[in-house]
Scaffold this active site. Structure first.
Site, short mmCIF file in Angstrom:
data_model
loop_
_atom_site.label_atom_id
_atom_site.label_comp_id
_atom_site.label_asym_id
_atom_site.label_seq_id
_atom_site.Cartn_x
_atom_site.Cartn_y
_atom_site.Cartn_z
N ASP A 135 0.83 -1.20 0.00
CA ASP A 135 0.00 0.00 0.00
C ASP A 135 0.86 1.26 0.00
OD1 ASP A 135 -2.35 -1.39 -0.04
OD2 ASP A 135 -2.79 -1.17 2.10
N LYS A 158 -3.67 3.28 -2.79
CA LYS A 158 -4.79 4.12 -3.22
C LYS A 158 -4.42 5.58 -3.00
CE LYS A 158 -8.31 0.62 -2.25
NZ LYS A 158 -8.64 0.38 -3.65
N MET A 200 -9.98 7.99 8.80
CA MET A 200 -10.23 8.68 7.53
C MET A 200 -11.25 9.81 7.70
SD MET A 200 -10.28 5.27 5.10
CE MET A 200 -11.20 4.30 6.32
#
Length: 229
Positions: free
Chosen positions: A12, A34, A150
């Protein structure tokens, strides 16, 4: 040991370079991190994992924190097992726990917090938004610590909702890039959360923790501010 013996490491974006330095120099590194606006789709990541899983003897899927807490680990595990590929899981510590406990604060306490709620502040496009007012009421009435993943992009909505149900003086801890060398930490109150985030330049990726159990961190931050005056 897994990284040092891997043929391929699929990793990641937020994995620290110090961790990647443990990978054997002959191994292939595949970055599937991402990124805002340019992310690999989850379907593509699954396809990559299945492809390298079928063609290489030892593949490591390297994710930050706990891959099964807001980490899409379950989706990848199911895809691999359905493709007939054997998978072993090496557990990690989720960033929400690491971010708060490394501040020296507990997430539960017999007098201040009877439980912990892990919740995402990032909503799927078109998905139902989190009822922050209801969540705040539950936290207030049941003495729960909220740990929000997040949440930087939705900080204003989170603050507005929680303020309708929780005391404005409730301590808040914000940790950006938790446990890494460039970590940034802010301890404030719910009333000043967004204002202090902006003035201190905190953004994503950020863990937001809310609850009375963080009172010791708030007191320490207050003492530090006074000593610097």
């Amino acid at each position: 040991e897994a990284l040092q013996t891997a043929d391929v490491v699929v990793h990641d974006r937020l994995v620290d370079e110090k961790i990647l330095s443990l990978v054997h120099p002959d191994a292939e590194l595949i970055d599937v991190g991402k990124k805002p606006g340019t992310s690999h789709s989850q379907a593509l990541i699954n396809d990559i994992l299945i492809s390298v899983g079928r063609t290489h003897g030892n593949v490591v899927r390297l994710k930050g924190g706990d891959p099964f807490v807001f980490g899409r680990g379950a989706e990848e595990l199911i895809a691999l097992r359905e493709a007939g590929i054997e998978v072993d899981v090496i557990n990690g510590i989720t960033s929400g726990l690491a971010a708060v406990t490394q501040l020296g604060c507990p997430l539960t306490h017999r007098q201040h917090a009877q439980g912990v709620v892990l919740v995402t502040g990032h909503q799927k496009p078109g998905g139902e938004s989190t009822d922050w007012v209801a969540l705040g009421r539950s936290a207030q009435s049941c003495n729960l610590t909220l740990v929000i993943y997040m949440g930087a992009g939705a900080a204003q909505d989170i603050q507005s909702g929680l303020l309708q149900a929780m005391d404005a003086s409730t301590p808040v801890a914000l940790v950006q890039h938790a446990t890494l060398s460039h970590q940034k930490t802010l301890v404030t109150t719910l009333a000043h959360m967004v204002q202090d985030m902006r003035s201190n330049g905190l953004g994503s990726p950020c863990i937001i923790a809310v609850g009375q159990v963080l009172e010791s961190a708030l007191a320490a931050a207050h003492d530090l501010a006074q000593s610097n005056e």
